[in-house]
Design an enzyme around this catalytic site. Structure first.
Site, mmCIF file in Angstrom:
data_model
loop_
_atom_site.group_PDB
_atom_site.id
_atom_site.type_symbol
_atom_site.label_atom_id
_atom_site.label_comp_id
_atom_site.label_asym_id
_atom_site.label_seq_id
_atom_site.Cartn_x
_atom_site.Cartn_y
_atom_site.Cartn_z
ATOM 1 N N ARG A 236 0.805 -1.111 -0.127
ATOM 2 C CA ARG A 236 0.012 0.012 -0.090
ATOM 3 C C ARG A 236 0.859 1.265 0.042
ATOM 4 O O ARG A 236 1.996 1.153 0.642
ATOM 5 C CB ARG A 236 -0.955 0.060 1.017
ATOM 6 C CG ARG A 236 -1.935 -0.865 1.253
ATOM 7 C CD ARG A 236 -3.000 -0.492 0.313
ATOM 8 N NE ARG A 236 -4.362 -1.048 0.142
ATOM 9 C CZ ARG A 236 -4.462 -2.138 -0.502
ATOM 10 N NH1 ARG A 236 -3.552 -2.475 -1.537
ATOM 11 N NH2 ARG A 236 -5.760 -3.001 -0.415
ATOM 12 N N HIS A 284 -1.300 0.889 -9.623
ATOM 13 C CA HIS A 284 -1.978 -0.096 -8.589
ATOM 14 C C HIS A 284 -2.698 -1.236 -9.297
ATOM 15 O O HIS A 284 -3.903 -1.669 -8.817
ATOM 16 C CB HIS A 284 -3.031 0.601 -7.701
ATOM 17 C CG HIS A 284 -3.435 -0.199 -6.417
ATOM 18 N ND1 HIS A 284 -3.665 0.552 -5.327
ATOM 19 C CD2 HIS A 284 -3.580 -1.583 -6.428
ATOM 20 C CE1 HIS A 284 -3.993 -0.508 -4.340
ATOM 21 N NE2 HIS A 284 -3.913 -1.838 -5.096
HETATM 22 P P1 NDP Z 1 -1.791 -11.456 4.489
HETATM 23 O O1 NDP Z 1 -2.589 -10.882 5.818
HETATM 24 O O2 NDP Z 1 -1.862 -12.810 4.276
HETATM 25 O O3 NDP Z 1 -0.057 -11.318 4.991
HETATM 26 C C1 NDP Z 1 0.448 -10.286 5.744
HETATM 27 C C2 NDP Z 1 2.018 -10.519 6.066
HETATM 28 O O4 NDP Z 1 2.331 -9.179 6.535
HETATM 29 C C3 NDP Z 1 1.937 -11.648 7.167
HETATM 30 O O5 NDP Z 1 3.203 -12.292 6.886
HETATM 31 C C4 NDP Z 1 2.121 -10.812 8.449
HETATM 32 O O6 NDP Z 1 2.833 -11.354 9.323
HETATM 33 C C5 NDP Z 1 3.005 -9.626 7.807
HETATM 34 N N1 NDP Z 1 2.878 -8.563 8.834
HETATM 35 C C6 NDP Z 1 1.681 -7.744 9.300
HETATM 36 N N2 NDP Z 1 2.010 -6.756 9.986
HETATM 37 C C7 NDP Z 1 3.273 -6.895 10.271
HETATM 38 C C8 NDP Z 1 4.166 -6.175 11.156
HETATM 39 N N3 NDP Z 1 3.705 -5.276 12.065
HETATM 40 N N4 NDP Z 1 5.504 -6.477 11.087
HETATM 41 C C9 NDP Z 1 5.851 -7.518 10.444
HETATM 42 N N5 NDP Z 1 5.041 -8.370 9.676
HETATM 43 C C10 NDP Z 1 3.831 -7.840 9.624
HETATM 44 O O7 NDP Z 1 -1.846 -10.636 3.379
HETATM 45 P P2 NDP Z 1 -1.595 -10.702 2.112
HETATM 46 O O8 NDP Z 1 -0.503 -11.316 1.645
HETATM 47 O O9 NDP Z 1 -2.854 -11.376 1.413
HETATM 48 O O10 NDP Z 1 -1.580 -9.248 1.246
HETATM 49 C C11 NDP Z 1 -0.688 -8.432 1.723
HETATM 50 C C12 NDP Z 1 -1.151 -7.031 1.448
HETATM 51 O O11 NDP Z 1 -0.728 -6.757 -0.190
HETATM 52 C C13 NDP Z 1 -2.716 -6.392 1.421
HETATM 53 O O12 NDP Z 1 -2.753 -6.035 2.751
HETATM 54 C C14 NDP Z 1 -2.543 -5.407 0.391
HETATM 55 O O13 NDP Z 1 -2.534 -4.134 1.099
HETATM 56 C C15 NDP Z 1 -1.481 -5.820 -0.498
HETATM 57 N N6 NDP Z 1 -2.354 -5.813 -1.899
HETATM 58 C C16 NDP Z 1 -2.030 -5.318 -2.762
HETATM 59 C C17 NDP Z 1 -2.309 -5.599 -4.345
HETATM 60 C C18 NDP Z 1 -2.117 -4.788 -5.422
HETATM 61 O O14 NDP Z 1 -2.447 -4.932 -6.456
HETATM 62 N N7 NDP Z 1 -1.013 -3.712 -5.340
HETATM 63 C C19 NDP Z 1 -3.285 -6.591 -4.393
HETATM 64 C C20 NDP Z 1 -3.528 -7.518 -3.249
HETATM 65 C C21 NDP Z 1 -2.954 -7.209 -2.098
HETATM 66 P P3 NDP Z 1 2.156 -12.734 10.205
HETATM 67 O O15 NDP Z 1 2.383 -13.764 9.159
HETATM 68 O O16 NDP Z 1 3.016 -12.898 11.357
HETATM 69 O O17 NDP Z 1 1.009 -12.574 10.311
HETATM 70 C C1 OXD Z 2 -6.124 -5.611 -2.841
HETATM 71 C C2 OXD Z 2 -5.895 -4.546 -3.919
HETATM 72 O O1 OXD Z 2 -6.177 -5.368 -1.632
HETATM 73 O O2 OXD Z 2 -6.313 -4.578 -4.955
HETATM 74 O O3 OXD Z 2 -6.796 -6.650 -3.394
HETATM 75 O O4 OXD Z 2 -5.056 -3.893 -3.508
#
Ligand code: NDP
Ligand code: OXD
Length: 321
Positions: A236, A284
């Site tokens: 993000r 994005h």
């Molecule tokens: P998940 O919830 O599956 O994974 C999030 C990961 O981030 C986990 O490993 C989590 O740790 C880690 N995390 C969260 N907070 C912290 C922290 N404070 N310190 C260290 N690690 C942290 O999310 P997704 O993988 O499904 O998606 C990730 C992000 O990708 C979404 O939230 C979204 O913002 C973005 N996204 C962007 C898209 C785009 O088109 N650009 C499309 C889809 C998503 P833990 O494993 O310990 O829980």
């Molecule tokens: C999502 C995105 O969070 O599109 O899926 O960014």
């Protein structure tokens, strides 16, 4: 009594987020349920049991007394977490292989682009320069992935199979074969020190806002084959300090950046990111949410929920993701 209605609130503003397209898909996958595209003039808020949403306005979900589940139509729920009036019902996010594979394509594309010196090669082509440079192997490069969740873990696995040295950083301890796993703030510096190409796939939360800043970039490895380290952010825009990124690209703290997300989207026309020679920018669309796949995913979850089964991929409001 008929099945509770599903309210569709989609405010993406791009082709992929056309409310009419989503309505047509949901009508098809929920044939015996009323699907209401909101705002609508004539409906009873009490008939709404489910809401499928993308970037609803704050407060827009507050007026449905019988709401049971909110389905966010993307993976990131930061926009919803910012709404203090969000009803206290389960919030389900997207975690499906279609979206995961799209994100892995983006990550692999951009890691390879920097590893294979594409910025230099395209500039050489424009200047008609036949000027090959030494090309190091993938196993000389350390890729570090911030966020080892649904998206980060899959990207890590594919990068590892290409031959990169892959590490990841998460909040809690993770274990992925062949990936060096770090977790928590105390291990962040060790993770950064060994990273040549940093990929950010974190969710935006109070803990992660502006985590991509000068202090963090200064800890990345400067002695890898890539030279000055590279950052790739598809999480993000709020994760990055944009002034720091520009300053770090200009003073050589960073060698290049691939950015799919920005603090303000669409990126304003006068943003310096558009023309920066060290920036590869995408609007994005690293991983589009596919209306066909995601409407089916939501319909399956509703069916299971109504049969007494558990919802999947429910957001923990305390963690914010
Ligand atoms: P998940 O919830 O599956 O994974 C999030 C990961 O981030 C986990 O490993 C989590 O740790 C880690 N995390 C969260 N907070 C912290 C922290 N404070 N310190 C260290 N690690 C942290 O999310 P997704 O993988 O499904 O998606 C990730 C992000 O990708 C979404 O939230 C979204 O913002 C973005 N996204 C962007 C898209 C785009 O088109 N650009 C499309 C889809 C998503 P833990 O494993 O310990 O829980
Ligand atoms: C999502 C995105 O969070 O599109 O899926 O960014």
């Amino acid at each position: 009594m008929g099945k509770g209605a599903l309210a569709l609130l989609v405010h993406g503003g791009t082709e992929n987020w056309s409310p009419e397209r989503w309505k047509a898909r949901f009508d098809e996958v929920c044939p015996d349920r009323r699907v209401l595209q909101l705002p609508a003039a004539d409906f009873d808020p009490a008939e709404i049991h489910y809401a499928a949403v993308w970037k609803p306005d704050p407060g827009e979900l507050a007026g449905f007394p019988n709401l049971r589940v909110i389905f966010n139509l993307g993976a990131g729920v930061d926009a919803l977490m910012a709404d203090s009036s969000l009803p206290k019902v389960p919030l389900v996010r997207v975690a499906v292989s279609d979206l995961t594979n799209r994100m892995t394509e983006y990550v692999v594309l951009h890691v390879l682009m920097h590893h294979r010196q594409e910025l230099y090669l395209r500039a050489s082509q424009r200047e008609r320069q036949w000027a090959p440079k030494f090309q190091w192997p993938a196993n000389a490069v350390s890729v570090g992935i911030m966020g080892l969740g649904t998206l980060g873990a899959n990207a890590a696995d594919v990068l590892k199979r290409i031959g990169f040295r892959v590490a990841g950083w998460s909040r809690s301890r993770r274990q992925i074969d062949g990936v060096e796993c770090f977790h928590g703030r105390p291990q962040l510096e060790a993770f950064l020190r060994r990273t040549d190409i940093l990929v950010c796939l974190l969710p935006l939360t109070a803990d992660t806002r502006h985590i991509l800043n000068r202090d963090l970039f200064a800890k990345l490895n400067r002695n890898g084959p890539v030279g000055a380290p590279v950052v790739i952010n598809a999480g993000r825009g709020g994760l990055q300090d944009e002034a720091d990124i520009l300053a770090c690209l200009d003073d050589g703290t960073l060698g290049a950046a691939s950015l799919d997300v920005f603090a303000r989207e669409p990126l304003p026309p006068d943003s310096p990111f558009w023309t920066h020679p060290k920036v590869v920018l995408t609007p994005h669309n690293a991983a589009d949410t596919d209306a066909d796949e995601i409407s089916k995913y939501v319909a399956r979850q509703i069916e299971r929920f109504e049969a007494g089964g558990a919802l999947e991929n429910v957001v923990d409001p305390a963690r914010g993701y």
